[in-house]
Motif scaffolding. Structure first.
Motif, PDB file in Angstrom:
ATOM      1  N   ARG A 132      41.933  54.973 -63.461  1.00 36.47           N
ATOM      2  CA  ARG A 132      43.089  55.377 -62.671  1.00 36.47           C
ATOM      3  C   ARG A 132      43.202  54.512 -61.430  1.00 36.47           C
ATOM      4  NH1 ARG A 132      40.604  59.848 -63.884  1.00 36.47           N
ATOM      5  NH2 ARG A 132      39.846  60.183 -61.773  1.00 36.47           N
ATOM      6  N   ALA A 133      44.396  54.071 -61.152  1.00 32.91           N
ATOM      7  CA  ALA A 133      44.619  53.268 -59.958  1.00 32.91           C
ATOM      8  C   ALA A 133      44.772  54.157 -58.727  1.00 32.91           C
ATOM      9  CB  ALA A 133      45.864  52.410 -60.135  1.00 32.91           C
ATOM     10  N   ASP A 134      44.902  55.446 -58.920  1.00 36.39           N
ATOM     11  CA  ASP A 134      45.033  56.346 -57.771  1.00 36.39           C
ATOM     12  C   ASP A 134      43.738  57.145 -57.598  1.00 36.39           C
ATOM     13  OD1 ASP A 134      47.236  58.444 -59.755  1.00 36.39           O
ATOM     14  OD2 ASP A 134      45.049  58.407 -59.680  1.00 36.39           O
ATOM     15  N   ASP A 135      43.766  58.140 -56.775  1.00 36.07           N
ATOM     16  CA  ASP A 135      42.568  58.922 -56.460  1.00 36.07           C
ATOM     17  C   ASP A 135      42.555  60.297 -57.111  1.00 36.07           C
ATOM     18  OD1 ASP A 135      42.807  57.621 -53.145  1.00 36.07           O
ATOM     19  OD2 ASP A 135      41.428  56.977 -54.712  1.00 36.07           O
ATOM     20  N   VAL A 136      43.513  60.582 -57.980  1.00 41.15           N
ATOM     21  CA  VAL A 136      43.548  61.900 -58.608  1.00 41.15           C
ATOM     22  C   VAL A 136      42.262  62.123 -59.398  1.00 41.15           C
ATOM     23  CG1 VAL A 136      44.722  63.352 -60.285  1.00 41.15           C
ATOM     24  CG2 VAL A 136      46.047  62.000 -58.684  1.00 41.15           C
ATOM     25  N   ILE A 137      41.699  63.294 -59.268  1.00 42.07           N
ATOM     26  CA  ILE A 137      40.417  63.638 -59.886  1.00 42.07           C
ATOM     27  C   ILE A 137      40.680  64.386 -61.186  1.00 42.07           C
ATOM     28  CG2 ILE A 137      38.270  64.940 -59.577  1.00 42.07           C
ATOM     29  CD1 ILE A 137      38.903  64.691 -56.479  1.00 42.07           C
ATOM     30  N   THR A 138      40.013  63.985 -62.239  1.00 44.16           N
ATOM     31  CA  THR A 138      40.085  64.706 -63.506  1.00 44.16           C
ATOM     32  C   THR A 138      38.772  65.456 -63.694  1.00 44.16           C
ATOM     33  OG1 THR A 138      41.564  63.088 -64.505  1.00 44.16           O
ATOM     34  CG2 THR A 138      40.347  64.515 -65.993  1.00 44.16           C
ATOM     35  N   THR A 139      38.831  66.779 -63.630  1.00 42.57           N
ATOM     36  CA  THR A 139      37.628  67.591 -63.757  1.00 42.57           C
ATOM     37  C   THR A 139      37.857  68.676 -64.798  1.00 42.57           C
ATOM     38  OG1 THR A 139      36.037  69.005 -62.565  1.00 42.57           O
ATOM     39  CG2 THR A 139      38.324  69.030 -61.778  1.00 42.57           C
ATOM     40  N   SER A 140      37.056  68.671 -65.837  1.00 46.76           N
ATOM     41  CA  SER A 140      37.164  69.638 -66.940  1.00 46.76           C
ATOM     42  C   SER A 140      38.574  69.689 -67.515  1.00 46.76           C
ATOM     43  CB  SER A 140      36.738  71.042 -66.469  1.00 46.76           C
ATOM     44  OG  SER A 140      35.392  71.037 -66.076  1.00 46.76           O
ATOM     45  N   VAL A 156      43.248  67.192 -60.264  1.00 44.33           N
ATOM     46  CA  VAL A 156      43.159  67.770 -58.929  1.00 44.33           C
ATOM     47  C   VAL A 156      43.537  66.704 -57.910  1.00 44.33           C
ATOM     48  CG1 VAL A 156      41.634  68.795 -57.204  1.00 44.33           C
ATOM     49  CG2 VAL A 156      41.373  69.403 -59.628  1.00 44.33           C
ATOM     50  N   GLY A 157      44.512  67.001 -57.069  1.00 44.60           N
ATOM     51  CA  GLY A 157      44.891  66.089 -55.991  1.00 44.60           C
ATOM     52  C   GLY A 157      43.977  66.271 -54.802  1.00 44.60           C
ATOM     53  N   PRO A 158      43.304  65.208 -54.333  1.00 43.12           N
ATOM     54  CA  PRO A 158      42.375  65.353 -53.211  1.00 43.12           C
ATOM     55  C   PRO A 158      43.033  65.876 -51.943  1.00 43.12           C
ATOM     56  CG  PRO A 158      42.776  63.033 -53.727  1.00 43.12           C
ATOM     57  CD  PRO A 158      43.346  63.826 -54.852  1.00 43.12           C
ATOM     58  N   PHE A 159      44.315  65.547 -51.757  1.00 44.20           N
ATOM     59  CA  PHE A 159      44.999  65.988 -50.543  1.00 44.20           C
ATOM     60  C   PHE A 159      45.062  67.514 -50.461  1.00 44.20           C
ATOM     61  CE2 PHE A 159      47.612  65.178 -46.909  1.00 44.20           C
ATOM     62  CZ  PHE A 159      48.517  66.215 -46.855  1.00 44.20           C
ATOM     63  N   ASP A 160      45.277  68.160 -51.623  1.00 46.10           N
ATOM     64  CA  ASP A 160      45.332  69.629 -51.632  1.00 46.10           C
ATOM     65  C   ASP A 160      44.009  70.228 -51.156  1.00 46.10           C
ATOM     66  OD1 ASP A 160      47.298  69.919 -54.709  1.00 46.10           O
ATOM     67  OD2 ASP A 160      47.884  69.513 -52.650  1.00 46.10           O
ATOM     68  N   SER A 211      49.902  66.690 -59.272  1.00 43.62           N
ATOM     69  CA  SER A 211      49.050  66.377 -58.125  1.00 43.62           C
ATOM     70  C   SER A 211      49.135  64.905 -57.781  1.00 43.62           C
ATOM     71  CB  SER A 211      47.601  66.748 -58.431  1.00 43.62           C
ATOM     72  OG  SER A 211      47.473  68.130 -58.611  1.00 43.62           O
ATOM     73  N   GLY A 212      49.150  64.621 -56.489  1.00 48.14           N
ATOM     74  CA  GLY A 212      49.146  63.242 -56.013  1.00 48.14           C
ATOM     75  C   GLY A 212      48.038  63.031 -55.005  1.00 48.14           C
ATOM     76  N   THR A 213      47.934  61.793 -54.508  1.00 46.56           N
ATOM     77  CA  THR A 213      46.843  61.453 -53.599  1.00 46.56           C
ATOM     78  C   THR A 213      47.271  61.429 -52.140  1.00 46.56           C
ATOM     79  OG1 THR A 213      47.345  59.114 -53.813  1.00 46.56           O
ATOM     80  CG2 THR A 213      45.791  60.030 -55.377  1.00 46.56           C
ATOM     81  N   THR A 214      48.534  61.302 -51.861  1.00 40.52           N
ATOM     82  CA  THR A 214      48.977  61.115 -50.483  1.00 40.52           C
ATOM     83  C   THR A 214      49.839  62.261 -49.980  1.00 40.52           C
ATOM     84  OG1 THR A 214      50.885  59.847 -51.264  1.00 40.52           O
ATOM     85  CG2 THR A 214      48.900  58.604 -50.693  1.00 40.52           C
ATOM     86  N   GLY A 215      49.877  63.347 -50.667  1.00 45.67           N
ATOM     87  CA  GLY A 215      50.676  64.471 -50.223  1.00 45.67           C
ATOM     88  C   GLY A 215      50.443  65.665 -51.122  1.00 45.67           C
ATOM     89  N   LEU A 216      51.186  66.712 -50.858  1.00 43.02           N
ATOM     90  CA  LEU A 216      51.068  67.908 -51.681  1.00 43.02           C
ATOM     91  C   LEU A 216      51.632  67.648 -53.075  1.00 43.02           C
ATOM     92  CD1 LEU A 216      52.214  70.434 -48.946  1.00 43.02           C
ATOM     93  CD2 LEU A 216      49.886  70.196 -49.852  1.00 43.02           C
ATOM     94  N   ALA A 217      51.323  68.556 -54.004  1.00 41.32           N
ATOM     95  CA  ALA A 217      51.806  68.417 -55.380  1.00 41.32           C
ATOM     96  C   ALA A 217      53.325  68.252 -55.386  1.00 41.32           C
ATOM     97  CB  ALA A 217      51.397  69.650 -56.182  1.00 41.32           C
ATOM     98  N   LYS A 218      53.802  67.320 -56.215  1.00 40.61           N
ATOM     99  CA  LYS A 218      55.230  66.945 -56.210  1.00 40.61           C
ATOM    100  C   LYS A 218      55.968  67.658 -57.341  1.00 40.61           C
ATOM    101  CE  LYS A 218      54.232  62.508 -56.597  1.00 40.61           C
ATOM    102  NZ  LYS A 218      52.774  62.465 -56.376  1.00 40.61           N
ATOM    103  N   PRO A 219      57.172  68.201 -57.049  1.00 39.11           N
ATOM    104  CA  PRO A 219      57.951  68.889 -58.081  1.00 39.11           C
ATOM    105  C   PRO A 219      58.720  67.912 -58.956  1.00 39.11           C
ATOM    106  CG  PRO A 219      59.103  69.000 -55.991  1.00 39.11           C
ATOM    107  CD  PRO A 219      57.811  68.276 -55.719  1.00 39.11           C
ATOM    108  N   LEU A 220      58.773  68.209 -60.235  1.00 33.65           N
ATOM    109  CA  LEU A 220      59.597  67.413 -61.146  1.00 33.65           C
ATOM    110  C   LEU A 220      60.249  68.336 -62.160  1.00 33.65           C
ATOM    111  CD1 LEU A 220      58.145  66.530 -64.249  1.00 33.65           C
ATOM    112  CD2 LEU A 220      56.431  65.923 -62.567  1.00 33.65           C
ATOM    113  N   ALA A 221      61.535  68.154 -62.334  1.00 33.61           N
ATOM    114  CA  ALA A 221      62.298  68.971 -63.268  1.00 33.61           C
ATOM    115  C   ALA A 221      62.263  68.332 -64.651  1.00 33.61           C
ATOM    116  CB  ALA A 221      63.740  69.107 -62.786  1.00 33.61           C
ATOM    117  N   VAL A 222      62.002  69.137 -65.666  1.00 33.88           N
ATOM    118  CA  VAL A 222      61.969  68.654 -67.049  1.00 33.88           C
ATOM    119  C   VAL A 222      63.295  69.026 -67.709  1.00 33.88           C
ATOM    120  CG1 VAL A 222      60.760  68.739 -69.262  1.00 33.88           C
ATOM    121  CG2 VAL A 222      59.478  69.025 -67.121  1.00 33.88           C
ATOM    122  N   PRO A 223      64.087  68.036 -68.129  1.00 27.63           N
ATOM    123  CA  PRO A 223      65.393  68.338 -68.722  1.00 27.63           C
ATOM    124  C   PRO A 223      65.264  68.818 -70.164  1.00 27.63           C
ATOM    125  CG  PRO A 223      65.027  65.984 -68.738  1.00 27.63           C
ATOM    126  CD  PRO A 223      63.854  66.585 -68.016  1.00 27.63           C
TER     127      PRO A 223
END
Length: 539
Positions: A425-433, A437-441, A187-199
């Motif tokens: 956190r320097a960003d706006d991502v919310i940590t709940t339980s 959670v990304g606010p943008f979503d 989750s991010g603050t300025t867009g939808l959740a971002k995909p990342l591949a784990v090698p």
């Protein structure tokens, strides 16, 4: 117990990889690493308890057979190496078969949390280019609302029968260490959740965490409370322990103090991992908990947000065991820990020391490394962190890469003993339980409601959940800003997005604070909620 500073200084990547992996960096398969190599007769891989009390044990050998059949099923449906398979299943044996079988076929597993609604699902499967989705009857209807949904395989009463129709042998597809085996979304603050591949090479880092920080031993009974629909559960309730040849435990039921104590007692759990939210709830029922499990746990690990001193003291005094803070991100795995298996000073409130194989630093805004006592951004020195594996966001610019550093976006402070304390956190991502959670979503889901013009979502401080999701909403004319509409908006988001991400509080406002360029200034709203909380506490 080994000395931390010696372990960090003497860390050697080649030795770590050779002692962790059965394959080599040019020929790896995650199913072989997490299943085949441990498939000796009778060796248990999974302890499972269902919602209605059903129990089962699965050996590595049985999982190898089921994963081979599932890989054949995937091949028959046109899924090949590098393709993505999305899984939306509760904590059942079928979930583990899906994950292992996907890996065996050389494909990439992408988790979908079972509380997600159609909007969250659609973004993920579309971004992943998923060739197949595996889900259960309880979640199947959600995919009817997903535009251009990939084919869906539903786990029902005949799932095992369908597997048994498949050939029993499937030769594991070997991949390179840099090839992905997981596709996560963060989750991010300025867009939808971002995909990342784990090698595949990340398996070395995951096992390193299990050994050094969790201190998972052969004699332990291990339980990670996290759902495999999220990174901490998928990395460290599935990949890490199984790669070590250690049994993991899946409990399909929901969290409660009573069920948690019962499982710890019934299964003889000695090594536990989870989130501070779960541990705070255990503390709230401390009389019941102490009577049920005092003296049984040896090591307890916590991730997601900082532990409070009260929880740390209670585990030591009330339960007779050590609980340690650990810090990480979906992009990193766990990189900053108070290590159970390594001897070092433990500073109350500190996130701990860098995992051996990582160099963690504190930077100012000009990417200069800061000295003791100066708050700055937590960063990874990539060239000097051989276990660092994050390749960047798939198909997107990764602004967190600046020179030699990966910038986490979290504010920390270096202590005199070398440990690092989390500041915020320097960003706006919310940590709940324990969930991020990304606010943008949430804002995107709210704005789809016909009554809503604009919305801004922030985290409101909460003693139990760390933060509550709170929404500030601007309405179209003609809609009454009343409790009925607020409840309707909550249910709308809950159904569209997920059960943990909907706003538990909604405040109707005439306008939102914005910059001259039109960006919503969430920090003003968040600071307002912090001030209100502090004022209420003072009175």
């Amino acid at each position: 117990m080994r000395d931390y500073f010696t372990a960090a200084r003497e860390f050697d990547y080649a030795s770590a990889a050779s002692s962790t992996l059965a394959g080599d960096l040019d020929a790896l398969n995650a199913c072989v690493e997490c299943c085949d190599r441990h498939a000796q007769p009778g060796r248990v891989a999974l302890l499972w308890e269902g919602r209605n009390g059903e129990r089962a044990e699965w050996t590595f050998a049985a999982l190898k057979d089921a994963a081979s059949r599932f890989a054949n099923l995937l091949q028959a449906r046109g899924v090949g190496p590098g393709d993505c398979v999305s899984g939306m299943l509760p904590r059942t044996p079928e979930l583990l078969i899906t994950i292992l079988g996907t890996w065996r076929a050389g494909a990439v597993y992408q988790p979908l949390f079972t509380a997600f609604g159609p909007k969250a699902i659609e973004h993920r499967v579309r971004s992943a280019g998923s060739k197949l989705v595996v889900t259960d009857l309880a979640n199947r209807a959600k995919f009817d609302e997903v535009a251009d949904a990939p084919p869906v395989l539903t786990v029902g009463d005949d799932f095992q029968t369908e597997l048994e129709r498949q050939p029993e042998h499937f030769e594991a597809v070997m991949r390179k260490a840099s090839d992905p085996f997981l596709l996560m979304f963060t989750s991010g603050t300025t867009g939808l959740a971002k995909p990342l591949a784990v090698p595949l090479k990340a398996i070395v880092a995951f096992v390193s965490y299990m050994r050094e920080a969790v201190d998972l031993r052969a004699e332990d009974r291990f339980w990670n409370l996290a759902d495999p629909g999220w990174a901490y559960g998928l990395y460290y309730a599935v990949t890490g322990p199984l790669a070590m040849g250690h049994a993991t435990l899946f409990y399909e039921g929901g969290f409660s103090v009573e069920s948690t104590c019962r499982i710890i007692r019934d299964y003889g759990i000695s090594n536990l991992a989870g989130s501070p939210t779960a541990y705070r709830l255990l503390l709230a029922g401390k009389g019941e908990v102490e009577a049920a499990i005092k003296g049984q746990l040896r090591a307890v690990s916590s991730a997601g947000e900082p532990l409070t001193p009260e929880v740390i003291r209670w585990f030591a005094e009330g339960l007779g065991c050590v609980i340690h803070d650990h810090y990480g991100q979906t992009e990193l795995g766990m990189v900053l820990c108070n290590h159970h298996a390594l001897q070092h000073p433990v500073r109350l409130g500190a996130a701990g020391f860098a995992m051996p194989g990582h160099r963690v630093v504190v930077l100012d805004e000009q990417q200069r490394e800061l000295a003791v006592g100066q708050p700055g951004i937590l960063a990874l020195d990539m060239p000097r962190s051989p276990l660092f594996w994050f390749p960047g966001y798939q198909g997107l610019e990764t602004r967190a890469f600046v020179g030699d550093y990966y910038l986490s976006g979290d504010t920390v402070e270096l202590n005199a003993d070398g440990s690092i304390s989390f500041v915020g956190r320097a960003d706006d991502v919310i940590t709940t339980s324990g969930y991020r959670v990304g606010p943008f979503d949430v804002e995107s889901a709210l704005i789809e409601h016909p009554a809503v013009i604009e919305a801004a979502v922030v985290g409101k401080p909460d003693p139990e959940r760390t933060e509550l999701v709170k929404a500030f909403v601007v309405l179209h004319a003609g809609h009454a800003a009343d409790a009925e509409l607020a409840e309707g908006l909550q249910q709308y988001v809950r159904q569209r997005l997920s059960a943990h991400a909907y706003p538990r509080e909604i405040e109707f406002v005439a306008e939102l604070p914005k910059t001259p360029s039109g960006k919503i200034q969430r920090f003003l709203l968040r600071n307002q909620e912090i001030a209100k909380t502090q004022e209420a506490a003072a009175h």
